[in-house]
Design a protein around this motif. Structure first.
Motif, PDB file in Angstrom:
ATOM      1  N   SER A   1       8.880  15.818  -4.249  1.00 58.26           N
ATOM      2  CA  SER A   1       8.250  14.501  -4.386  1.00 58.26           C
ATOM      3  C   SER A   1       7.126  14.384  -3.368  1.00 58.26           C
ATOM      4  N   TRP A   2       6.297  13.372  -3.550  1.00 60.54           N
ATOM      5  CA  TRP A   2       5.164  13.141  -2.652  1.00 60.54           C
ATOM      6  C   TRP A   2       5.078  11.654  -2.317  1.00 60.54           C
ATOM      7  N   GLY A   3       4.935  11.366  -1.035  1.00 64.31           N
ATOM      8  CA  GLY A   3       4.761   9.988  -0.581  1.00 64.31           C
ATOM      9  C   GLY A   3       3.713   9.950   0.520  1.00 64.31           C
ATOM     10  N   ALA A   4       3.396   8.760   0.989  1.00 59.38           N
ATOM     11  CA  ALA A   4       2.402   8.624   2.059  1.00 59.38           C
ATOM     12  C   ALA A   4       2.517   7.240   2.670  1.00 59.38           C
ATOM     13  N   ASP A   5       2.209   7.156   3.957  1.00 60.36           N
ATOM     14  CA  ASP A   5       2.131   5.866   4.636  1.00 60.36           C
ATOM     15  C   ASP A   5       0.746   5.293   4.362  1.00 60.36           C
ATOM     16  N   PHE A   6       0.578   4.699   3.178  1.00 59.66           N
ATOM     17  CA  PHE A   6      -0.739   4.291   2.708  1.00 59.66           C
ATOM     18  C   PHE A   6      -0.598   3.052   1.838  1.00 59.66           C
ATOM     19  N   THR A   7      -1.485   2.087   2.042  1.00 60.46           N
ATOM     20  CA  THR A   7      -1.500   0.875   1.231  1.00 60.46           C
ATOM     21  C   THR A   7      -2.743   0.874   0.356  1.00 60.46           C
ATOM     22  N   VAL A   8      -2.537   0.775  -0.931  1.00 61.84           N
ATOM     23  CA  VAL A   8      -3.635   0.811  -1.891  1.00 61.84           C
ATOM     24  C   VAL A   8      -4.361  -0.529  -1.911  1.00 61.84           C
ATOM     25  N   SER A   9      -5.690  -0.473  -1.932  1.00 60.65           N
ATOM     26  CA  SER A   9      -6.512  -1.663  -2.121  1.00 60.65           C
ATOM     27  C   SER A   9      -7.603  -1.321  -3.119  1.00 60.65           C
ATOM     28  N   ASP A  10      -8.409  -2.309  -3.467  1.00 60.01           N
ATOM     29  CA  ASP A  10      -9.467  -2.063  -4.446  1.00 60.01           C
ATOM     30  C   ASP A  10     -10.451  -1.020  -3.942  1.00 60.01           C
ATOM     31  N   ALA A  11     -10.793  -1.087  -2.661  1.00 59.89           N
ATOM     32  CA  ALA A  11     -11.786  -0.168  -2.094  1.00 59.89           C
ATOM     33  C   ALA A  11     -11.160   1.142  -1.635  1.00 59.89           C
ATOM     34  N   LYS A  12      -9.908   1.098  -1.164  1.00 55.88           N
ATOM     35  CA  LYS A  12      -9.229   2.292  -0.670  1.00 55.88           C
ATOM     36  C   LYS A  12      -8.093   2.636  -1.630  1.00 55.88           C
ATOM     37  N   TYR A  13      -8.387   3.596  -2.495  1.00 56.87           N
ATOM     38  CA  TYR A  13      -7.436   3.895  -3.561  1.00 56.87           C
ATOM     39  C   TYR A  13      -6.988   5.354  -3.573  1.00 56.87           C
ATOM     40  N   THR A  14      -7.503   6.163  -2.637  1.00 50.56           N
ATOM     41  CA  THR A  14      -7.196   7.594  -2.628  1.00 50.56           C
ATOM     42  C   THR A  14      -6.602   8.012  -1.292  1.00 50.56           C
ATOM     43  N   ALA A  15      -5.594   8.881  -1.346  1.00 47.84           N
ATOM     44  CA  ALA A  15      -5.043   9.479  -0.128  1.00 47.84           C
ATOM     45  C   ALA A  15      -4.347  10.780  -0.523  1.00 47.84           C
ATOM     46  N   GLU A  16      -3.850  11.499   0.481  1.00 44.24           N
ATOM     47  CA  GLU A  16      -3.121  12.744   0.239  1.00 44.24           C
ATOM     48  C   GLU A  16      -1.630  12.484   0.339  1.00 44.24           C
ATOM     49  N   GLY A  17      -0.915  12.758  -0.743  1.00 41.38           N
ATOM     50  CA  GLY A  17       0.534  12.642  -0.707  1.00 41.38           C
ATOM     51  C   GLY A  17       1.149  13.796   0.062  1.00 41.38           C
ATOM     52  N   ILE A  18       2.146  13.467   0.889  1.00 39.14           N
ATOM     53  CA  ILE A  18       2.815  14.485   1.715  1.00 39.14           C
ATOM     54  C   ILE A  18       4.096  14.923   1.013  1.00 39.14           C
ATOM     55  N   LEU A  19       4.248  16.239   0.895  1.00 38.55           N
ATOM     56  CA  LEU A  19       5.392  16.795   0.173  1.00 38.55           C
ATOM     57  C   LEU A  19       6.695  16.346   0.827  1.00 38.55           C
ATOM     58  N   ASN A  20       7.575  15.763   0.006  1.00 36.38           N
ATOM     59  CA  ASN A  20       8.914  15.316   0.409  1.00 36.38           C
ATOM     60  C   ASN A  20       8.877  14.371   1.616  1.00 36.38           C
ATOM     61  N   SER A  21       7.835  13.554   1.700  1.00 33.07           N
ATOM     62  CA  SER A  21       7.719  12.564   2.773  1.00 33.07           C
ATOM     63  C   SER A  21       8.713  11.427   2.566  1.00 33.07           C
ATOM     64  N   SER A  22       9.184  10.865   3.679  1.00 35.70           N
ATOM     65  CA  SER A  22      10.070   9.700   3.599  1.00 35.70           C
ATOM     66  C   SER A  22       9.277   8.408   3.397  1.00 35.70           C
ATOM     67  N   SER A  23       7.962   8.466   3.564  1.00 35.07           N
ATOM     68  CA  SER A  23       7.124   7.271   3.438  1.00 35.07           C
ATOM     69  C   SER A  23       6.828   6.966   1.977  1.00 35.07           C
ATOM     70  N   ASN A  24       6.643   5.672   1.711  1.00 37.90           N
ATOM     71  CA  ASN A  24       6.281   5.221   0.370  1.00 37.90           C
ATOM     72  C   ASN A  24       4.835   4.746   0.334  1.00 37.90           C
ATOM     73  N   ILE A  25       4.219   4.916  -0.812  1.00 35.76           N
ATOM     74  CA  ILE A  25       2.869   4.401  -1.043  1.00 35.76           C
ATOM     75  C   ILE A  25       3.006   2.942  -1.456  1.00 35.76           C
ATOM     76  N   THR A  26       2.362   2.040  -0.727  1.00 34.71           N
ATOM     77  CA  THR A  26       2.493   0.609  -0.990  1.00 34.71           C
ATOM     78  C   THR A  26       1.391   0.155  -1.945  1.00 34.71           C
ATOM     79  N   VAL A  27       1.807  -0.493  -3.041  1.00 32.87           N
ATOM     80  CA  VAL A  27       0.852  -0.909  -4.079  1.00 32.87           C
ATOM     81  C   VAL A  27       1.168  -2.343  -4.495  1.00 32.87           C
ATOM     82  N   PRO A  28       0.175  -3.236  -4.492  1.00 33.97           N
ATOM     83  CA  PRO A  28       0.405  -4.602  -4.991  1.00 33.97           C
ATOM     84  C   PRO A  28       0.666  -4.596  -6.495  1.00 33.97           C
ATOM     85  N   ALA A  29       1.300  -5.633  -6.982  1.00 32.29           N
ATOM     86  CA  ALA A  29       1.525  -5.773  -8.422  1.00 32.29           C
ATOM     87  C   ALA A  29       0.182  -5.803  -9.158  1.00 32.29           C
ATOM     88  N   GLY A  30       0.193  -5.292 -10.374  1.00 34.61           N
ATOM     89  CA  GLY A  30      -1.037  -5.306 -11.163  1.00 34.61           C
ATOM     90  C   GLY A  30      -1.093  -4.153 -12.145  1.00 34.61           C
TER      91      GLY A  30
END
Length: 368
Positions: free
Chosen positions: A321-350
């Motif tokens: 699996s892949w996760g990242a300590d990253f919060t998605v926004s309209d302007a910042k939508y790309t990051a590198e997922g870390i293999l088997n990371s314990s962190s979740n990618i935070t995404v607002p509803a939509g």
């Protein structure tokens, strides 16, 4: 006044025997030869000043017009400018204007980006102000002079969609091939691309005259690096078979190919999206299964019913699996997922389009 009237009427007789040109149908912007207009005493345009497109609304003040005194029965109409970047060798572009001297912010931004790319830099421009003196359905082209000013482009969200032989050169299918933004105005795509490709900005999707490609004389080029331009120019081709990183730098308007070190990456039967929105695929919920668009590149479109975290995972299991300590926004939508990371990618509803590369872990989550 009689002299001016005589001048206009005489020139009108010479310039249009049966003038029926529709001046309301100006493409925005075009690159055409400059028009020749008549100069009338007292009719003069003045620049309003330097322009920062990041600080203005849609109607951008570019010039003020001293209208002088027109002969009886004449009115001004159909103002436009022929704007030209003066620091480089390029053609002018015709852009509609109002008689109050405003032009569309989008039109100016498009021209600046076409000439210089999306880097936030100030450059110098000149513009010839043209308008029609109209009477009884006849239009005399009037030249109100040349103005000088600088323009600083506005920073905007930029999404590039890669398309080409792999997608059938189809605008709708192009939306399945978003590139990953690796830096400001720098985009990359990773995988096997054995055919010709170009890219579209999300705002110009389907407009063949505003593709990101190389020059027409380099169509199908397999060079490792080359020039980018916005045009209906030449397609780009990978240097040879294999897995590559294609980078498009809109700051420098250059593209480059880099062969990936790992030419035999793991392959997966499926990639899915799980998170708070689907109870992490528990309670009879299932992964949102993505579609493999090109080898190792996956796409899905879905609605997140609530704010929360999520991950990408392979084959419906937690082994990979892949996760990242990253919060998605309209302007910042790309990051590198870390293999088997314990962190979740935070995404607002939509509503979102999801893109994932299983070689690099790069992901893009783009609001629709």
């Amino acid at each position: 006044m009689k002299k001016i009237s005589f001048l206009i009427l005489s020139l009108a007789g010479l310039l249009f025997t049966a003038c029926s040109e529709d001046f309301t149908d100006w493409a925005t912007p075009q690159s055409n030869p400059q028009e020749d207009g008549v100069q009338i005493p007292g009719v003069k345009a003045s620049a309003t000043g330097d322009i920062d497109l990041g600080m203005v609304e849609d109607a951008v003040p570019v010039f003020t017009l001293n209208a002088g005194e027109l002969p009886q029965g004449y009115t001004f109409a159909n103002a436009r400018i022929e704007v030209l970047a003066t620091e480089v060798n390029c053609k002018p572009a015709k852009i509609n204007a109002t008689l109050e001297g405003t032009v569309s912010k989008t039109d100016l931004q498009d021209y600046v980006v076409k000439v210089f790319g999306k880097k936030i830099e100030t450059h110098k421009y000149s513009a010839r102000v043209l308008l029609n003196a109209v009477k009884d359905g006849q239009a005399l082209l009037v030249d109100a002079g040349v103005i000088d000013f600088s323009i600083t482009p506005a920073p905007t969200r930029t999404v590039l969609y890669l398309f080409g032989d792999f997608s059938g050169w189809n605008a709708d299918k192009a939306k399945e091939g978003a590139m990953f933004q690796t830096d400001v105005n720098v985009f990359a795509y990773y995988g096997r691309l054995d055919g010709n490709v170009k890219a579209w900005d999300e705002n110009n999707l389907g407009n063949w005259d505003l593709c990101y490609n190389t020059t027409k004389d380099k169509d199908g080029s397999t060079a490792m690096t080359g020039v980018l331009e916005m045009s209906n120019g030449g397609a780009i081709h990978s240097p040879e078979a294999g897995l590559w990183k294609l980078e498009m730098n809109l700051n420098t308007m250059q593209y480059s190919w880099t062969k990936l070190e790992n030419q035999n990456p793991s392959e997966y039967a499926s990639i899915g999206i799980v998170g708070d929105f689907n109870s992490w695929a528990n309670d009879d919920e299932k992964d949102v299964v993505m579609t493999q668009v090109t080898p190792h590149n996956w796409y899905a479109s879905t609605t997140l019913s609530k704010d929360g975290g999520l991950k990408f995972r392979a084959d419906g299991k937690w082994d990979t699996s892949w996760g990242a300590d990253f919060t998605v926004s309209d302007a910042k939508y790309t990051a590198e997922g870390i293999l088997n990371s314990s962190s979740n990618i935070t995404v607002p509803a939509g509503n979102y389009s999801f893109y994932f590369n299983d070689i690099t872990g790069m992901f893009a989550i783009i609001s629709e």
